[in-house]
Structures are given as structure tokens and as C-alpha cells.
Design a protein around this motif. Structure first.
Motif, PDB file in Angstrom:
ATOM      1  N   SER A  80      41.669  -8.153  33.127  1.00 37.53           N
ATOM      2  CA  SER A  80      41.523  -9.469  33.759  1.00 37.53           C
ATOM      3  C   SER A  80      42.455 -10.474  33.123  1.00 37.53           C
ATOM      4  CB  SER A  80      40.074  -9.955  33.641  1.00 37.53           C
ATOM      5  OG  SER A  80      39.959 -11.262  34.116  1.00 37.53           O
ATOM      6  N   SER A  81      42.646 -10.408  31.804  1.00 35.19           N
ATOM      7  CA  SER A  81      43.517 -11.357  31.115  1.00 35.19           C
ATOM      8  C   SER A  81      44.960 -11.156  31.526  1.00 35.19           C
ATOM      9  CB  SER A  81      43.366 -11.193  29.604  1.00 35.19           C
ATOM     10  OG  SER A  81      44.259 -12.028  28.921  1.00 35.19           O
ATOM     11  N   GLN A  82      45.390  -9.862  31.624  1.00 36.59           N
ATOM     12  CA  GLN A  82      46.763  -9.590  32.030  1.00 36.59           C
ATOM     13  C   GLN A  82      47.001 -10.078  33.452  1.00 36.59           C
ATOM     14  OE1 GLN A  82      46.833  -5.368  31.410  1.00 36.59           O
ATOM     15  NE2 GLN A  82      47.534  -5.545  29.272  1.00 36.59           N
TER      16      GLN A  82
ATOM     17  N   ALA B   3      49.435 -16.679  36.433  1.00 37.80           N
ATOM     18  CA  ALA B   3      49.793 -17.982  35.859  1.00 37.80           C
ATOM     19  C   ALA B   3      51.291 -18.137  35.798  1.00 37.80           C
ATOM     20  CB  ALA B   3      49.179 -18.116  34.468  1.00 37.80           C
ATOM     21  N   ALA B   4      51.979 -17.076  35.408  1.00 38.64           N
ATOM     22  CA  ALA B   4      53.446 -17.134  35.373  1.00 38.64           C
ATOM     23  C   ALA B   4      54.004 -17.369  36.760  1.00 38.64           C
ATOM     24  CB  ALA B   4      54.000 -15.842  34.783  1.00 38.64           C
ATOM     25  N   GLN B   5      53.388 -16.673  37.742  1.00 39.27           N
ATOM     26  CA  GLN B   5      53.833 -16.872  39.113  1.00 39.27           C
ATOM     27  C   GLN B   5      53.625 -18.318  39.549  1.00 39.27           C
ATOM     28  OE1 GLN B   5      55.341 -14.747  41.212  1.00 39.27           O
ATOM     29  NE2 GLN B   5      55.478 -16.391  42.744  1.00 39.27           N
TER      30      GLN B   5
ATOM     31  N   ALA C  31      50.880 -32.646  32.356  1.00 38.28           N
ATOM     32  CA  ALA C  31      50.715 -33.500  31.190  1.00 38.28           C
ATOM     33  C   ALA C  31      49.230 -33.754  30.913  1.00 38.28           C
ATOM     34  CB  ALA C  31      51.440 -34.826  31.410  1.00 38.28           C
ATOM     35  N   TYR C  32      48.448 -33.930  31.963  1.00 41.21           N
ATOM     36  CA  TYR C  32      47.017 -34.165  31.801  1.00 41.21           C
ATOM     37  C   TYR C  32      46.340 -32.947  31.191  1.00 41.21           C
ATOM     38  CZ  TYR C  32      42.158 -35.218  32.995  1.00 41.21           C
ATOM     39  OH  TYR C  32      40.804 -35.451  32.929  1.00 41.21           O
ATOM     40  N   VAL C  33      46.690 -31.744  31.706  1.00 47.23           N
ATOM     41  CA  VAL C  33      46.101 -30.507  31.185  1.00 47.23           C
ATOM     42  C   VAL C  33      46.513 -30.299  29.740  1.00 47.23           C
ATOM     43  CG1 VAL C  33      46.072 -27.992  31.426  1.00 47.23           C
ATOM     44  CG2 VAL C  33      45.913 -29.444  33.459  1.00 47.23           C
ATOM     45  N   ALA C  34      47.794 -30.582  29.413  1.00 47.84           N
ATOM     46  CA  ALA C  34      48.270 -30.417  28.039  1.00 47.84           C
ATOM     47  C   ALA C  34      47.510 -31.326  27.084  1.00 47.84           C
ATOM     48  CB  ALA C  34      49.769 -30.712  27.979  1.00 47.84           C
TER      49      ALA C  34
ATOM     50  N   GLU D 193      49.520 -20.962  28.349  1.00 51.28           N
ATOM     51  CA  GLU D 193      50.717 -20.175  28.693  1.00 51.28           C
ATOM     52  C   GLU D 193      51.308 -20.650  30.009  1.00 51.28           C
ATOM     53  OE1 GLU D 193      51.972 -15.517  29.457  1.00 51.28           O
ATOM     54  OE2 GLU D 193      49.993 -16.009  28.631  1.00 51.28           O
ATOM     55  N   LEU D 194      50.422 -21.033  30.936  1.00 55.35           N
ATOM     56  CA  LEU D 194      50.898 -21.530  32.232  1.00 55.35           C
ATOM     57  C   LEU D 194      51.703 -22.819  32.046  1.00 55.35           C
ATOM     58  CD1 LEU D 194      50.881 -21.668  35.359  1.00 55.35           C
ATOM     59  CD2 LEU D 194      48.714 -22.894  35.188  1.00 55.35           C
ATOM     60  N   ILE D 195      51.221 -23.722  31.192  1.00 54.73           N
ATOM     61  CA  ILE D 195      51.912 -24.990  30.976  1.00 54.73           C
ATOM     62  C   ILE D 195      53.230 -24.765  30.243  1.00 54.73           C
ATOM     63  CG2 ILE D 195      51.751 -27.236  29.859  1.00 54.73           C
ATOM     64  CD1 ILE D 195      50.005 -26.921  32.294  1.00 54.73           C
TER      65      ILE D 195
END
Length: 585
Positions: free
Chosen positions: A500-502, A508-510, A523-526, A581-583
Motif C-alpha cells: 500500500s505504501s509503494q 503521489a509522484a504521478q 505551501a499550506y501542506v508543508a 514526498e509528494l510535496i
């Protein structure tokens, strides 16, 4: 020196002397409830002169040498003696019994007389102690005759106060005292509101309420109640629609218009329903059907009773209301019945209106009462009609539990079924529909729609959709509400063993490459990840921003990414690494 001795203090000392109590001189005459030493006034055999003078009031009254005397009635003799003893007090308690019908002073022994006036002195001080019930009646007779009262209003309050205290010892005095209070208010023309809890007046007010509710549908009730009854507050119903013809040719049949207008007038129907529930032996308001379908039962019951008003007026001697409550009549009336009462002077001619349907008149000392005489309390006939409405409506609605079927006249069953049919038909065609939307299911519906759309796309359409997402990320006008790209079906098929993590990291990369989050959102999520203060985009609330981010990340994570905690929005711990990782990508 002897003049300075307090005789009562001396007696108290002697009574408290233990040696004297054990003396053989008193061993045979000591009783628990009586003192050893008593004053002369406290001796049982002693009778003050005031009592002798009271008993000396002769029942035979001489008038003049030219005319014969007369015998006083028992009531007049009691009145004269009570006036003579009005301010007298004694100090000789009595612990025996005394019972008599219509008790007076003449029925008491000397010992009982002294005990009564001792007890009465305590009552006047506000100390109402238990005593023979006949003592209580003698005291009430005195107040009814004005003995011990400064004025009529003072007498009323003293009668009521004593009754409320003494009824704890003898509850059965309620029946007589209620009637005497009722007469006392009328005889002295006091405020009718003093009888707000009087059962007779409460019944009158119920009658007026019921008749006012039904009078718009049965005008004859106005005459039954009297011309003083105002119907200004009764909401007149709209004129019911005329009969209509359904079908065609020989099979056409005439359908009777409903008894009450549709759509329903809730104010009028509520007034009718309360009047029915007030007088019916079957309580519709306590029915389980009413708790589940209040509008249905209220309308049907009200409409049926309106039909019954017309039925009784046409087919019976008296209307529905009159046959239940009775007829108005004027009859002779005796003030303070079952009490010893004497009028020193005949009452002046007077008229007294307790309420619009209950009046009293005095002419030359004789009283009459004009009121509605008949049934009191709840009506069994009305209860049968109300229960039949409940029973047949439950059947029509298939409502559980069903009532046990009771005997019901055919004409009544026909009236009820007709009103139920008209009401349910109107509800089917005209009643407003209530639409209940569960907003919590919208996200599931959105996900199912996305999966269905993805399954229906061909390869060329999928490639065009990916290109459209790229162009949307470069177009500022489309960045406000971007569509989340569907999860690629071939990814799940080619990597069934991926964790599930992979899978989340891949999607997320996509999403990062497709520009899923705007710069402000990233910026808000970061800021949430770092635990610092988040900067809000201009013109947007924090709730709306969080909802937008959660919608964009839902298809990637399959869950909500940001939730509101006690300290404000925070990222769920299970997804912090994936979102970080997405950010970063």
C-alpha cells in the motif's frame, strides 16, 4: 410578697419535681397526658361564666306584649351564640372524640366546648392541629357566617387556608369545602378568578372551549352557549369544494367533498383535535399512531367529528355536543347547602356571572342558577368515535401494532373510511415531497463514478485525458478546481504484489508531476508538516482550503489526509511521509 409569685411558674416547678411525682398522694391520679397540678381554668369540672352565659341565650325570643314570640332555628341560635363567643379563648385542651351531623355548640358537652375554643384559639394563631372533624366543621360554619372574619375576602382566605391545612387529617372534607368556597365567592360577589381551580368552573371553561372550536361547523352551538359567547377567535374554515363526478357514462359516481379543506388549515385542525382530546374517553394524543403520524390522525379525527356534527344535527334530537354535555336550564339554588348558615338580613337582589354559561340570580332572598346540566367528565360516545378513527387509520396505513376491533356502527365506519380515502388521495397527489440527502455519501458516489468512467474509456481517451490534465495545470484559470485524474487500471494489474505504501508513493509522484496541488496548497501542506503557522491564500477560508486538498488527495490515498483536531487542522500520521514526498517531488 405573695403577689409577686407567678402561679403558672409555681405549677411548672411542682410538676417538674420528681419526688412529688413519686409521692403516694398522687400515685393513683397521675396520667401521662395531663399535668399533676392545674389552674382552676384547666380543671375539667370548671366551666367559665362565659359558657354559662352563651348557653343562657334562649331559643325562645319574646317580641312584644302585643305579638307572640318565636322559636329560633338551629342555624339562628348557632349564629347568635357564635357572635357572643366570637373573641373568646380558652386554655383547656381536649383529647377525646366528638362527632355529630351538622354540629353546633349545643351538641357539645362542657368539656368538649372548652376543648373546641382552646383548639380554635390555636387555629387562629396559625397552628392547625389534628382534632375531631366536627370541630373543623363548626369552625368553617363560623367563617361562612362571617364569625372571625374582617370582611368577605378575609373570610375566603381563612376558609381556604384552613381547608388546605386540615385536609391532611381529613381529606374527605374536600367535597363540602369546595362547594362552600364556590358559594362564598358568589354570595359575596368576589372575583371569579378566586375559583380558578373550582371543578364546576373548570368544566364550564372546557365546555366553552369545545363549543367555540365546533361552532364554525355547527352554528346552532352559538344559541346553545348563549349570545354572550364570542366566536371572534374561531377561525372559520374555507368553503369545502363541491362534490365532483369521477368516471364516465353509467359508471360515473359522485364523490363527496372532504369535510375539511385541503391543504389542511393546521390552526383550525389543532383547535378541533384539542377539543376532541379534552372530552373523549379515548385519548388520541396518547396513541402510538399519533406519535408516528400526527398530521394523519389529527386531520382524519377532526374531519370525522365535523361530519358527525352534521349527522347529529340532521338525524338526532340534539347536536353532538349538546347530547354529550346536557341542556341549559334555570333551577332553584340553595346557598351553602349542608352547612349551618343563617342570614341576619336577606341578601339584596343581585345577578352574578361566573362565566358566559353559568349565572346566578337573587330575587327577594331566593337564589336561582342558570347553567348547563348534564354529563360531566369525559364522554364514552366521543371515545368510541375517536378509537374507531385510530383503528381504521392504522389499517389503512398498515401501522403496527393494530388495535383490537371494536363494535362500530356502519354509518360511522363509512364516514371514517371516506375521510381516510380523501386524505390519503390528497397526500399522494398534492402533499409536498421531502427529500433527504446524505452528504456523507457524496465522496463514495464520486469515487464510484470515477471508476465507472475509467472502465468505459479507451486507450486514446485515456491519453487525451492525461494531456488535458497537463494543460489544466499550466492554465491558472483551471487551477481553482482541477479534476483528480483517475487511478490507472493497468498500474494495479501490472503490480498486484506492491504494498500500500509503494502504491501511494507511486500515485503521489504521478500527482506531483501532474501538478495536482497548487503552490498555495503545497505551501499550506508543508507548513502543517513542519508544525508552523500556515499562510492562507487571499479570499479563501481555511475550511474550504482543507476540503479542496482532501478532495484532490482522496483518489491517491483512498482516505482523508487532513483532519481537524483540538488544536486545528493536522495531517494524519499514517500519511505524513507520503505527503512529504509528494510535496518534495
Amino acid at each position: 410578697m405573695a403577689a409577686d409569685i407567678n402561679i403558672h411558674e409555681l405549677i411548672a416547678r411542682l410538676n417538674a419535681n420528681e419526688r412529688l411525682r413519686q409521692s403516694s398522694h398522687f400515685s393513683k391520679s397521675v396520667y401521662k397526658d395531663e399535668p399533676i397540678v392545674r389552674t382552676g381554668r384547666q380543671m375539667a369540672s370548671y366551666l367559665p361564666d362565659r359558657y354559662r352565659q352563651m348557653r343562657g341565650i334562649s331559643r325562645w325570643q319574646e317580641r312584644s306584649p302585643e305579638s307572640r314570640g318565636r322559636w329560633l332555628s338551629e342555624a339562628e341560635l348557632f349564629y347568635r351564640q357564635a357572635r357572643f363567643m366570637e373573641d373568646f379563648e380558652d386554655d383547656c385542651p381536649y383529647h377525646g372524640s366528638f362527632a355529630s351531623y351538622y354540629p353546633t355548640y349545643n351538641d357539645m358537652s362542657d368539656r368538649q366546648l372548652r376543648g373546641y375554643f382552646t383548639w380554635r384559639a390555636a387555629v387562629r394563631r396559625g397552628e392547625v392541629a389534628e382534632a375531631p372533624k366536627s370541630f373543623a366543621y363548626v369552625y368553617l360554619y363560623e367563617l361562612i357566617n362571617g364569625i372571625g372574619a374582617e370582611n368577605p375576602l378575609d373570610g375566603y382566605h381563612k376558609i381556604r387556608s384552613f381547608w388546605e391545612s386540615f385536609r391532611a387529617f381529613a381529606p374527605d372534607i374536600d367535597r363540602n369545602v369546595r362547594a362552600w368556597l364556590h358559594d362564598y365567592v358568589i354570595y359575596h360577589a368576589l372575583d371569579p378568578e378566586l375559583l380558578s381551580d373550582d371543578p364546576v368552573r373548570k368544566l364550564d371553561l372546557e365546555l366553552i372551549t369545545i363549543a367555540r372550536a365546533f361552532a364554525p361547523f355547527d352554528p346552532a352551538l352559538i344559541d346553545w352557549l348563549g349570545e354572550d359567547v364570542s366566536l371572534a377567535d374561531a377561525a372559520l374554515p374555507q368553503k369545502a369544494a363541491s362534490s365532483t363526478v369521477t368516471g364516465g357514462g353509467k359508471s360515473a359516481r359522485r364523490t363527496q367533498a372532504p369535510a375539511l379543506p385541503l391543504p389542511p388549515d393546521e390552526t383550525t385542525e389543532q383547535r378541533l383535535f384539542e377539543a376532541i382530546d379534552l372530552h373523549s374517553s379515548y385519548r388520541l394524543s396518547a396513541s402510538s399512531l399519533f406519535h408516528e403520524h400526527p398530521d394523519d390522525l389529527r386531520h382524519v379525527a377532526s374531519a370525522v367529528f365535523v361530519r358527525m356534527l352534521a349527522y347529529y344535527r340532521k338525524n338526532r334530537t340534539h347536536g353532538l355536543v349538546e347530547s354529550s354535555f346536557g341542556e341549559e336550564a334555570e333551577m332553584g339554588y340553595t346557598m351553602f347547602g349542608s352547612a349551618v348558615f343563617f342570614e341576619e338580613h336577606p341578601h339584596a337582589d343581585a345577578e352574578y356571572e361566573l362565566d358566559p354559561i353559568h349565572r346566578y340570580r337573587c330575587r327577594r332572598g331566593l337564589w336561582t342558577c342558570r347553567r348547563i346540566y348534564g354529563g360531566q367528565g369525559r364522554s364514552k360516545a366521543w371515545g368510541e368515535i375517536a378509537r374507531a378513527c385510530d383503528f381504521r387509520l392504522r389499517e389503512a396505513l398498515s401501522f403496527e401494532p393494530q388495535l383490537k376491533e371494536a363494535k362500530c356502527p356502519k354509518y360511522l365506519a363509512k364516514i371514517i373510511d371516506r375521510e381516510i380515502e380523501a386524505w390519503l388521495a390528497w397526500k399522494e397527489t398534492s402533499a409536498p415531497r421531502v427529500i433527504d440527502i446524505d452528504l456523507s455519501k457524496l465522496s463514495g458516489i464520486r469515487s464510484a463514478a470515477a471508476e465507472t468512467r475509467e472502465a468505459l474509456l479507451i486507450d486514446e481517451e485515456r491519453e487525451e485525458g492525461a494531456a488535458g490534465s497537463l494543460s489544466a495545470s499550466s492554465n491558472p484559470a483551471l487551477q481553482e478546481a482541477p479534476l483528480a485524474p483517475p487511478v490507472r487500471a493497468e498500474l494495479a494489474e501490472s503490480e498486484p504484489a506492491a504494498s500500500s505504501s509503494q502504491h501511494t508513493q507511486a500515485t503521489a509522484a504521478q500527482a506531483s508531476s501532474d501538478g495536482l496541488l497548487t503552490s498555495e496548497e503545497s505551501a499550506y501542506v508543508a507548513a502543517l508538516l513542519d508544525g508552523g503557522a500556515a499562510t492562507m491564500p487571499a479570499g479563501m477560508s481555511e475550511d474550504l482550503l482543507v476540503d479542496t486538498i482532501n478532495e484532490k488527495l482522496f483518489d491517491l490515498l483512498g482516505d482523508t489526509a487532513i483532519e481537524f483536531g483540538p488544536t486545528g487542522p493536522c495531517i494524519i500520521d499514517d500519511y505524513r511521509d507520503d505527503i512529504r514526498e509528494l510535496i518534495a517531488s
